[in-house]
Design a protein around this motif. Structure first.
Motif, PDB file in Angstrom:
ATOM      1  N   HIS A  84       0.871  -1.170   0.000  1.00  0.00           N
ATOM      2  CA  HIS A  84       0.000   0.000   0.000  1.00  0.00           C
ATOM      3  C   HIS A  84       0.908   1.220   0.000  1.00  0.00           C
ATOM      4  O   HIS A  84       1.698   1.411   0.922  1.00  0.00           O
ATOM      5  CB  HIS A  84      -0.898  -0.005   1.237  1.00  0.00           C
ATOM      6  CG  HIS A  84      -1.875   1.128   1.282  1.00  0.00           C
ATOM      7  ND1 HIS A  84      -2.894   1.280   0.356  1.00  0.00           N
ATOM      8  CD2 HIS A  84      -1.972   2.190   2.135  1.00  0.00           C
ATOM      9  CE1 HIS A  84      -3.585   2.368   0.639  1.00  0.00           C
ATOM     10  NE2 HIS A  84      -3.043   2.948   1.708  1.00  0.00           N
ATOM     11  N   HIS A  85       0.806   1.995  -1.077  1.00  0.00           N
ATOM     12  CA  HIS A  85       1.703   3.140  -1.244  1.00  0.00           C
ATOM     13  C   HIS A  85       3.171   2.717  -1.155  1.00  0.00           C
ATOM     14  O   HIS A  85       3.992   3.390  -0.538  1.00  0.00           O
ATOM     15  CB  HIS A  85       1.404   4.238  -0.228  1.00  0.00           C
ATOM     16  CG  HIS A  85       0.036   4.829  -0.357  1.00  0.00           C
ATOM     17  ND1 HIS A  85      -0.439   5.363  -1.540  1.00  0.00           N
ATOM     18  CD2 HIS A  85      -0.964   4.950   0.557  1.00  0.00           C
ATOM     19  CE1 HIS A  85      -1.678   5.813  -1.359  1.00  0.00           C
ATOM     20  NE2 HIS A  85      -2.017   5.564  -0.096  1.00  0.00           N
ATOM     21  N   GLY A  86       3.477   1.566  -1.748  1.00  0.00           N
ATOM     22  CA  GLY A  86       4.859   1.098  -1.815  1.00  0.00           C
ATOM     23  C   GLY A  86       5.373   0.392  -0.584  1.00  0.00           C
ATOM     24  O   GLY A  86       6.551   0.021  -0.527  1.00  0.00           O
ATOM     25  N   VAL A  87       4.502   0.168   0.414  1.00  0.00           N
ATOM     26  CA  VAL A  87       4.935  -0.442   1.664  1.00  0.00           C
ATOM     27  C   VAL A  87       4.165  -1.738   1.913  1.00  0.00           C
ATOM     28  O   VAL A  87       2.933  -1.751   1.887  1.00  0.00           O
ATOM     29  CB  VAL A  87       4.720   0.514   2.856  1.00  0.00           C
ATOM     30  CG1 VAL A  87       5.133  -0.158   4.162  1.00  0.00           C
ATOM     31  CG2 VAL A  87       5.498   1.805   2.644  1.00  0.00           C
ATOM     32  N   CYS A  88       4.903  -2.809   2.162  1.00  0.00           N
ATOM     33  CA  CYS A  88       4.295  -4.067   2.590  1.00  0.00           C
ATOM     34  C   CYS A  88       4.338  -4.137   4.114  1.00  0.00           C
ATOM     35  O   CYS A  88       5.280  -3.643   4.743  1.00  0.00           O
ATOM     36  CB  CYS A  88       5.054  -5.267   2.011  1.00  0.00           C
ATOM     37  SG  CYS A  88       4.635  -5.669   0.307  1.00  0.00           S
ATOM     38  N   GLU A  89       3.328  -4.740   4.696  1.00  0.00           N
ATOM     39  CA  GLU A  89       3.259  -4.895   6.149  1.00  0.00           C
ATOM     40  C   GLU A  89       3.509  -6.358   6.506  1.00  0.00           C
ATOM     41  O   GLU A  89       2.807  -7.258   6.036  1.00  0.00           O
ATOM     42  CB  GLU A  89       1.888  -4.478   6.666  1.00  0.00           C
ATOM     43  CG  GLU A  89       1.740  -4.534   8.170  1.00  0.00           C
ATOM     44  CD  GLU A  89       2.333  -3.319   8.892  1.00  0.00           C
ATOM     45  OE1 GLU A  89       2.470  -3.377  10.120  1.00  0.00           O
ATOM     46  OE2 GLU A  89       2.651  -2.315   8.207  1.00  0.00           O
ATOM     47  N   LEU A  90       4.537  -6.589   7.317  1.00  0.00           N
ATOM     48  CA  LEU A  90       4.775  -7.930   7.840  1.00  0.00           C
ATOM     49  C   LEU A  90       3.818  -8.112   9.019  1.00  0.00           C
ATOM     50  O   LEU A  90       4.102  -7.696  10.141  1.00  0.00           O
ATOM     51  CB  LEU A  90       6.233  -8.078   8.278  1.00  0.00           C
ATOM     52  CG  LEU A  90       6.670  -9.482   8.719  1.00  0.00           C
ATOM     53  CD1 LEU A  90       6.486 -10.499   7.598  1.00  0.00           C
ATOM     54  CD2 LEU A  90       8.117  -9.467   9.184  1.00  0.00           C
ATOM     55  N   ASP A  91       2.676  -8.706   8.726  1.00  0.00           N
ATOM     56  CA  ASP A  91       1.582  -8.753   9.694  1.00  0.00           C
ATOM     57  C   ASP A  91       1.757  -9.856  10.727  1.00  0.00           C
ATOM     58  O   ASP A  91       1.024  -9.907  11.702  1.00  0.00           O
ATOM     59  CB  ASP A  91       0.252  -8.932   8.961  1.00  0.00           C
ATOM     60  CG  ASP A  91      -0.943  -8.586   9.833  1.00  0.00           C
ATOM     61  OD1 ASP A  91      -0.918  -7.514  10.464  1.00  0.00           O
ATOM     62  OD2 ASP A  91      -1.889  -9.391   9.887  1.00  0.00           O
ATOM     63  N   GLU A 115       9.583 -11.500  -1.629  1.00  0.00           N
ATOM     64  CA  GLU A 115       8.190 -11.350  -2.038  1.00  0.00           C
ATOM     65  C   GLU A 115       7.814  -9.882  -2.172  1.00  0.00           C
ATOM     66  O   GLU A 115       7.075  -9.496  -3.087  1.00  0.00           O
ATOM     67  CB  GLU A 115       7.276 -12.050  -1.028  1.00  0.00           C
ATOM     68  CG  GLU A 115       5.794 -11.942  -1.327  1.00  0.00           C
ATOM     69  CD  GLU A 115       5.381 -12.548  -2.655  1.00  0.00           C
ATOM     70  OE1 GLU A 115       4.276 -12.204  -3.142  1.00  0.00           O
ATOM     71  OE2 GLU A 115       6.155 -13.354  -3.221  1.00  0.00           O
ATOM     72  N   ALA A 116       8.308  -9.044  -1.254  1.00  0.00           N
ATOM     73  CA  ALA A 116       8.034  -7.613  -1.347  1.00  0.00           C
ATOM     74  C   ALA A 116       8.622  -7.028  -2.632  1.00  0.00           C
ATOM     75  O   ALA A 116       7.990  -6.201  -3.288  1.00  0.00           O
ATOM     76  CB  ALA A 116       8.610  -6.888  -0.126  1.00  0.00           C
ATOM     77  N   VAL A 117       9.814  -7.478  -2.992  1.00  0.00           N
ATOM     78  CA  VAL A 117      10.425  -7.040  -4.251  1.00  0.00           C
ATOM     79  C   VAL A 117       9.560  -7.478  -5.430  1.00  0.00           C
ATOM     80  O   VAL A 117       9.302  -6.704  -6.360  1.00  0.00           O
ATOM     81  CB  VAL A 117      11.858  -7.606  -4.385  1.00  0.00           C
ATOM     82  CG1 VAL A 117      12.403  -7.372  -5.792  1.00  0.00           C
ATOM     83  CG2 VAL A 117      12.784  -6.964  -3.359  1.00  0.00           C
ATOM     84  N   ARG A 118       9.095  -8.724  -5.387  1.00  0.00           N
ATOM     85  CA  ARG A 118       8.256  -9.239  -6.475  1.00  0.00           C
ATOM     86  C   ARG A 118       6.977  -8.421  -6.624  1.00  0.00           C
ATOM     87  O   ARG A 118       6.490  -8.200  -7.738  1.00  0.00           O
ATOM     88  CB  ARG A 118       7.900 -10.707  -6.207  1.00  0.00           C
ATOM     89  CG  ARG A 118       7.210 -11.395  -7.381  1.00  0.00           C
ATOM     90  CD  ARG A 118       6.686 -12.756  -6.989  1.00  0.00           C
ATOM     91  NE  ARG A 118       5.548 -12.668  -6.097  1.00  0.00           N
ATOM     92  CZ  ARG A 118       4.309 -12.403  -6.489  1.00  0.00           C
ATOM     93  NH1 ARG A 118       4.046 -12.167  -7.766  1.00  0.00           N
ATOM     94  NH2 ARG A 118       3.323 -12.361  -5.611  1.00  0.00           N
ATOM     95  N   ARG A 123       9.514  -0.941   0.663  1.00  0.00           N
ATOM     96  CA  ARG A 123       9.774  -0.989   2.096  1.00  0.00           C
ATOM     97  C   ARG A 123       8.875  -2.039   2.752  1.00  0.00           C
ATOM     98  O   ARG A 123       7.765  -2.303   2.275  1.00  0.00           O
ATOM     99  CB  ARG A 123       9.499   0.392   2.696  1.00  0.00           C
ATOM    100  CG  ARG A 123       9.713   0.548   4.195  1.00  0.00           C
ATOM    101  CD  ARG A 123       9.470   2.002   4.593  1.00  0.00           C
ATOM    102  NE  ARG A 123       9.488   2.217   6.041  1.00  0.00           N
ATOM    103  CZ  ARG A 123      10.578   2.414   6.760  1.00  0.00           C
ATOM    104  NH1 ARG A 123      11.752   2.435   6.147  1.00  0.00           N
ATOM    105  NH2 ARG A 123      10.521   2.606   8.063  1.00  0.00           N
ATOM    106  N   ILE A 124       9.370  -2.639   3.825  1.00  0.00           N
ATOM    107  CA  ILE A 124       8.572  -3.529   4.665  1.00  0.00           C
ATOM    108  C   ILE A 124       8.501  -2.907   6.056  1.00  0.00           C
ATOM    109  O   ILE A 124       9.525  -2.477   6.588  1.00  0.00           O
ATOM    110  CB  ILE A 124       9.199  -4.934   4.776  1.00  0.00           C
ATOM    111  CG1 ILE A 124       9.286  -5.602   3.413  1.00  0.00           C
ATOM    112  CG2 ILE A 124       8.384  -5.804   5.738  1.00  0.00           C
ATOM    113  CD1 ILE A 124      10.024  -6.933   3.445  1.00  0.00           C
ATOM    114  N   GLU A 125       7.304  -2.855   6.620  1.00  0.00           N
ATOM    115  CA  GLU A 125       7.160  -2.382   7.987  1.00  0.00           C
ATOM    116  C   GLU A 125       6.559  -3.479   8.854  1.00  0.00           C
ATOM    117  O   GLU A 125       5.860  -4.371   8.363  1.00  0.00           O
ATOM    118  CB  GLU A 125       6.295  -1.115   8.037  1.00  0.00           C
ATOM    119  CG  GLU A 125       6.966   0.075   7.370  1.00  0.00           C
ATOM    120  CD  GLU A 125       6.285   1.400   7.673  1.00  0.00           C
ATOM    121  OE1 GLU A 125       5.198   1.380   8.299  1.00  0.00           O
ATOM    122  OE2 GLU A 125       6.837   2.444   7.288  1.00  0.00           O
TER     123      GLU A 125
END
Length: 200
Positions: A84-91, A115-118, A123-125
């Motif tokens: 979302h807006h370039g950011v993945c969330e490690l939930d 996976e985030a790159v794919r 960014r991952i948060e």
């Protein structure tokens, strides 16, 4: 080693690699999450079972990734949302206590980054429990902003994809023996790191 429930085992063997979780593994993942969370504030407050349930929709979407042993036992799992807006969330990222220190969490982070790159994220948060902040910092996550959650205060941290730590870029070597690697290629999984990396 005994299973509790089917698909979940107390103990750790060689790490086979990472694959997408199956829908029928939801109960086993719930048990793994509960065991990994044992002793945390969440468990001490006696939160309801639904807190530890892995939603079937997320399993069906193929966004839950599991680490397994060569024998097929579940050692840990992760859940990556977005971007979302370039950011993945490690939930979520949970490792069976008996497997901690064997490189399982590190391998799950490497897999989440790939996976985030794919998915095209930059960014991952993650919102981390206080006891896990040190682990994420070693993985290259930065920032320690305290945020409120329904389970109590937690810490938000982030990993810029292009600024991943040397620990992710160089020390984790995704290499495995030819025979298991061929078997995992048929499953579409990520091979495990070599034993030197797993013991780090």
């Amino acid at each position: 080693m005994g299973r509790t429930p089917s698909g979940y085992v107390r103990g750790v063997e060689e790490i086979a690699g990472i694959r997408t979780a199956r829908v029928d593994e939801g109960r086993a993942l719930e048990w793994l999450e509960r065991r990994a969370s044992r002793g945390s504030g969440a468990v001490r407050r006696g939160l309801p079972d639904r807190v530890f349930a892995v939603p079937v929709a997320q399993l069906r979407a193929g966004i839950v990734r599991v680490a397994e042993s060569e024998a097929g036992e579940l050692l840990g799992f992760s859940l990556l949302l977005g971007p979302h807006h370039g950011v993945c969330e490690l939930d979520g990222l949970f490792v069976d206590p008996d497997a901690q220190g064997a490189g399982v969490g590190r391998l799950l982070i490497v897999d989440a980054r790939a996976e985030a790159v794919r998915r095209g994220a930059a960014r991952i948060e993650v919102v981390s429990a206080s006891e896990s902040v040190g682990f994420y910092a070693r993985m290259g996550f930065k920032g320690r902003r305290t945020v409120p959650t329904r389970y109590g205060p937690a810490v938000r941290m982030g990993l810029d994809i292009d600024d991943a730590s040397a620990l992710l870029r160089r020390e984790v070597r995704l290499a495995a023996p030819a025979r298991p690697a061929a078997r995992r290629a048929r499953r579409g999984g990520t091979p495990a790191p070599d034993r030197r990396a797993a013991e780090a």
